[in-house]
Design an enzyme around this catalytic site. Structure first.
Site, PDB file in Angstrom:
ATOM      1  N   GLU A  43      57.132   8.318 -19.552  1.00  0.00           N
ATOM      2  CA  GLU A  43      57.334   7.073 -20.288  1.00  0.00           C
ATOM      3  C   GLU A  43      58.799   6.650 -20.197  1.00  0.00           C
ATOM      4  OE1 GLU A  43      56.438   5.377 -24.766  1.00  0.00           O
ATOM      5  OE2 GLU A  43      57.186   7.427 -24.570  1.00  0.00           O
ATOM      6  N   LYS A 121      50.838   0.647 -23.654  1.00  0.00           N
ATOM      7  CA  LYS A 121      50.827   1.551 -24.797  1.00  0.00           C
ATOM      8  C   LYS A 121      50.143   0.863 -25.972  1.00  0.00           C
ATOM      9  CE  LYS A 121      53.972   4.694 -27.252  1.00  0.00           C
ATOM     10  NZ  LYS A 121      55.397   5.126 -27.351  1.00  0.00           N
ATOM     11  N   CYS A 155      52.449   8.601 -24.254  1.00  0.00           N
ATOM     12  CA  CYS A 155      53.188   9.287 -25.314  1.00  0.00           C
ATOM     13  C   CYS A 155      52.431   9.320 -26.651  1.00  0.00           C
ATOM     14  CB  CYS A 155      54.578   8.657 -25.457  1.00  0.00           C
ATOM     15  SG  CYS A 155      55.788   9.731 -26.293  1.00  0.00           S
TER      16      CYS A 155
END
Length: 300
Positions: A43, A121, A155
């Site tokens: 990321e 995300k 993440c």
């Protein structure tokens, strides 16, 4: 059997495009030379582009806007690396400004044939939400490749089970988990989430983190983590569910964790395992299947 590579990626300062492009090219060439077919960077690995912004790289808002003119060039470089090396490349993520003016944390997947698509995300950390104004994406992408059906969870997304469950229902066999954490606790949260998702869904998860310090970047100032490949703890798999993890290096530097994984063997766990966590979820925990009762108070 496929060979995957997850980069424990050291954040470095590259003030010129050519220096950065040479760095990324050499890094990917190293993994491809070891026979890796799928390469994963962490990321915000693309945010290293902000090193080219001069003093603006020291400002969060200026970083977001400043890298946008570089994004098409970065995209083209990643596509060319995947094509020329004959690999599938997930080069980490970076913030991208969409047509609505909002910034989203985006991870593309490239193959020898070009771009396959991207995943944004879904769950924003407090830093992204409260300090950086990076907003969540929507929806899930499934990537069909000759290596297997892939998904991406960036993440913090790995700390929540529902999205990974949807990927499992769509037949995903390997989840790519690029991460960027600035504390040991943050690394362990993502690692624990990745291992839990592998256990629940009986698929594999490949994790790549950022490491090192970048005092020139308020977004990437401190980075801690280890690359890892995780599977369900069951027949034919490591008892711990940990196929391998990269070593902690001092001082930190970029290194690849390169491992072979048989996704057919992982699939057999879903069919012949000691437990069927993926199947049993449906039978017990789908909406309406589990009732909540209040315990009666004990008599005095």
């Amino acid at each position: 059997m496929i060979r995957v590579a997850a980069c424990q990626y050291k954040i470095e300062l590259f003030e010129q495009w050519d220096d950065y492009a040479e760095h990324l090219t050499a890094l990917c060439e190293d993994a491809a030379a070891e026979g890796a077919q799928l390469l994963l960077l962490p990321e915000y690995a693309g945010l290293v582009l902000s090193g080219q912004l001069g003093r603006d790289r020291e400002d969060l808002a200026a970083t977001l806007s400043g890298i946008q003119p570089l994004v098409p060039r970065w995209h083209a470089l990643c596509a060319e690396l995947a094509r020329s090396l004959g690999v599938y490349l997930q080069p980490g993520s970076l913030p991208v400004r969409d047509a609505d003016g909002a910034y989203r944390n985006r991870a593309w997947l490239f193959g020898p044939q070009g771009e396959l698509g991207h995943q944004d995300k879904l769950m924003m950390t407090r830093f992204e939400r409260e300090e950086w104004s990076v907003v969540k994406g929507s929806g899930l992408e499934v990537f069909d490749t000759p290596l297997g059906r892939l998904g991406i969870q960036i993440c913090y997304d790995n700390e929540f089970p529902i999205a990974s469950r949807r990927l499992a229902e769509a037949g995903v066999e390997l989840v790519l988990a690029p991460s960027c954490t600035d504390t040991e606790a943050g690394f362990y949260r993502v690692r624990t989430g990745a291992r839990a998702r592998a256990l629940e869904n009986q698929f594999a998860v490949l994790m790549a983190p950022t490491v090192g310090e970048a005092p020139w970047s308020p977004a990437l100032d401190v980075n801690l983590g280890r690359a890892g490949l995780y599977v369900p703890s069951d027949r034919g798999m490591p008892a711990s569910g940990i196929v391998a993890e990269s070593a902690t290096l001092s001082p930190p530097r970029s290194q690849w964790l390169i491992e072979d994984i048989d996704l057919d063997a992982v699939r057999r766990v879903r069919e012949q395992g000691q437990v069927f966590t993926r199947r049993d979820w449906v039978e017990q925990f789908e909406p309406g299947q589990l009732t909540l009762r209040s315990a009666k108070a004990a008599p005095h």
